[in-house]
Design an enzyme around this catalytic site. Structure first.
Site, short mmCIF file in Angstrom:
data_model
loop_
_atom_site.label_atom_id
_atom_site.label_comp_id
_atom_site.label_asym_id
_atom_site.label_seq_id
_atom_site.Cartn_x
_atom_site.Cartn_y
_atom_site.Cartn_z
N LYS A 166 80.11 9.69 11.02
CA LYS A 166 81.47 9.41 10.52
C LYS A 166 82.42 10.55 10.86
CE LYS A 166 81.98 8.70 5.98
NZ LYS A 166 82.96 9.60 5.36
N GLY B 135 88.95 10.28 2.56
CA GLY B 135 89.50 11.63 2.43
C GLY B 135 89.56 12.33 3.77
N ASP C 185 77.29 15.72 1.04
CA ASP C 185 77.31 14.27 0.79
C ASP C 185 75.94 13.73 0.42
OD1 ASP C 185 80.02 14.14 1.32
OD2 ASP C 185 79.72 13.76 3.45
N LYS D 221 84.91 14.11 -4.87
CA LYS D 221 84.57 13.19 -3.77
C LYS D 221 85.14 11.79 -4.07
CE LYS D 221 82.67 16.20 -1.19
NZ LYS D 221 83.39 16.60 0.02
N ARG E 72 81.16 12.47 -8.30
CA ARG E 72 79.79 12.17 -7.89
C ARG E 72 78.75 12.89 -8.73
NH1 ARG E 72 79.95 12.01 -1.42
NH2 ARG E 72 80.75 9.89 -1.39
N ARG F 279 78.35 6.14 -1.52
CA ARG F 279 77.07 6.86 -1.58
C ARG F 279 76.36 6.64 -2.91
NH1 ARG F 279 77.26 9.18 3.42
NH2 ARG F 279 79.27 10.06 3.97
#
Ligand code: S3P
Length: 446
Positions: A30, A102, A325, A352, A356, A401
């Site tokens: 990504k 983001g 991540d 995030k 998260r 995620r």
């Protein structure tokens, strides 16, 4: 991009699995995909991209670059051609909508500011709640005139010229670093970013390959990056390597689902991204790593993961940027380990796509794991060989995620697990359902 998996919406159920087996080509990275489109749009001439991740986040960046004046053409799956603007982006008449991303909005803010253009920036509910001052403040020091909504989106940028700065970001963030460097391309003078902790360096690597003169020097525990503007980039051929962050889900699934062996090919092997692999090895994971070809200046690897008895460890806080991540899925692995896993240095997880840190703790708790969430840390008390009961529903808060982590947990649990909404998975990994099902995972939408 799979039509079926990219359109899935609403809740989903992961049923207990065993014997996950097979080989997957890792989906395009990504971070590299966003950068290939942005640099292609800033460059002179044509950039030909293959293996582009066609996820919602990246497609929003592609649309933004087209709205800013670049020619953006989709030829075949993964194959895109960008006709660059030679650094002269134009002010678009409509707001640029970055959806959930983001990375997209922050990098493009830097690129637009540096090119002298203006724009309005908007995003979805999650992105509109995320902090933008980390980027608009340093760009403001360069002379960019942003107005934000209390430091958040919607944001407006007036066209204008920039001057270089010497800046030390207060947080470890590749997005902040990249926004300043992209702005620095168009600013007069030497732009210097001093990062106190090393973060992913794809912008620097790709800028070099697009012909930029950029100096990267290790300084203390971090990096000093300098470039003198204005600089012109030249269009390139970019073959996007596979995403280690997306690959993490199948890798961890193979480790915690009984009798599994799964291989991922073409996974980017960059030390600023492989903190999870290092951590899983320390936890006792049976991983075989075989070097692959270099793609877009990045090394790649083939990773084979087999079911493993994992043990809890303390993850060094300094490793956080190299696996920022991956903490939700690491926490899932830790919940199946024997012993305690302590993960400090996680303040950034609260900024995030959702909070998260809280979301990860909640998804574990609801499925029967014991976890403590501190202000900037997570402690997971592993269930050991008896494993987790499951049976809970992950609340995803528009966070891809968390959704994928909740489903992987369900596959390894005794009774399976639900997630409330899988729509956001398409922002980063549209083929997730197809890929996991091809390995034998029983995932059911609805
Ligand atoms: C990214 C940087 C990281 C990461 C994000 C992608 C990038 O964010 O979480 O998914 O491509 O530069 P921060 O730089 O804000 O930590």
């Amino acid at each position: 991009m799979s039509e079926t998996s990219s359109r899935l919406r609403g809740p989903a159920q992961a049923h207990p699995a065993s014997g996950l087996a097979g080989s997957l080509a890792a989906p395009g990275d990504k971070s590299v995909s966003h950068r290939a489109l942005i640099l292609g749009a800033l460059a002179r001439g044509e950039t030909r991209i293959s293996g582009l991740l066609e996820s919602e986040d990246v497609l929003n960046t592609a649309k933004a670059m087209a709205a800013l004046g670049a020619g953006v053409k989709h030829n075949r799956p993964g194959e895109w051609v960008v006709q660059g603007t030679s650094g002269r982006l134009s002010t678009p008449p409509e707001p640029l909508d970055f959806g959930n991303s983001g990375t997209g909005v922050r990098l493009v803010m830097g690129a637009v500011a540096g090119s002298g253009a203006g724009a309005d920036f908007v995003g979805d509910e999650s992105l509109s709640s995320r902090p933008m001052r980390r980027v608009t403040d340093p760009l403001g020091l360069m002379g960019a005139r942003f107005t934000t909504t209390d430091g958040r989106l919607p944001a407006h940028l007036e066209p204008g010229e920039l001057a270089a700065i010497d800046y030390t970001p207060p947080i470890a963030s590749a997005q902040v670093k990249s926004a300043i460097l992209l702005a620095g391309l168009g600013a007069k003078g030497e732009t210097c970013v001093r990062e106190l902790q090393v973060t992913r360096d794809h912008t620097e690597t790709m800028l070099k390959s697009f012909g930029a003169e950029i100096d990267v020097t290790r300084e203390g525990g971090g990096t000093r990056i300098r470039l003198t503007g204005p600089q012109r980039l030249t269009g390139q051929v970019v073959d996007v390597p596979g995403d280690p962050s997306s690959s993490a889900f199948a890798i961890v699934a193979a480790l915690i689902v009984p009798d599994s062996e799964v291989t991922l090919t073409g996974v980017m092997n960059n030390p600023a991204r492989t903190g999870l692999i290092e951590t899983l090895k320390e936890m006792g994971a049976d991983l075989t790593i075989v070097p692959g070809p270099v793609m877009a200046g990045e090394r790649t690897m083939t990773v084979t993961a087999r079911t493993s008895p994992l043990r809890g460890i303390e993850v060094p806080a300094e490793r956080a940027p190299a696996m920022i991540d991956e903490y939700p899925i690491l926490a899932v692995a830790a919940a199946f380990a024997t012993g305690t896993t302590f993960m400090p240095g996680l303040a950034e997880l609260r900024a995030k796509e959702s909070d998260r840190l809280a979301g990860t703790a909640a998804l574990l708790t609801v499925n029967g794991a014991r976890v403590e969430a501190g202000e900037d840390s997570l402690t997971v008390y592993g269930a050991g060989p008896k494993g987790l009961e499951g049976g809970g529903e992950t609340v995803t808060h528009h966070d891809h995620r968390l959704a994928m982590s909740g489903l992987v947990l369900g596959l390894a649990s005794r009774t399976g697990a639900r997630v409330d909404d899988i729509a956001m998975i398409a922002t980063s990994y549209p083929d997730f359902f197809d890929h996991m099902r091809s390995l034998g995972a029983a995932l059911e939408a609805g």
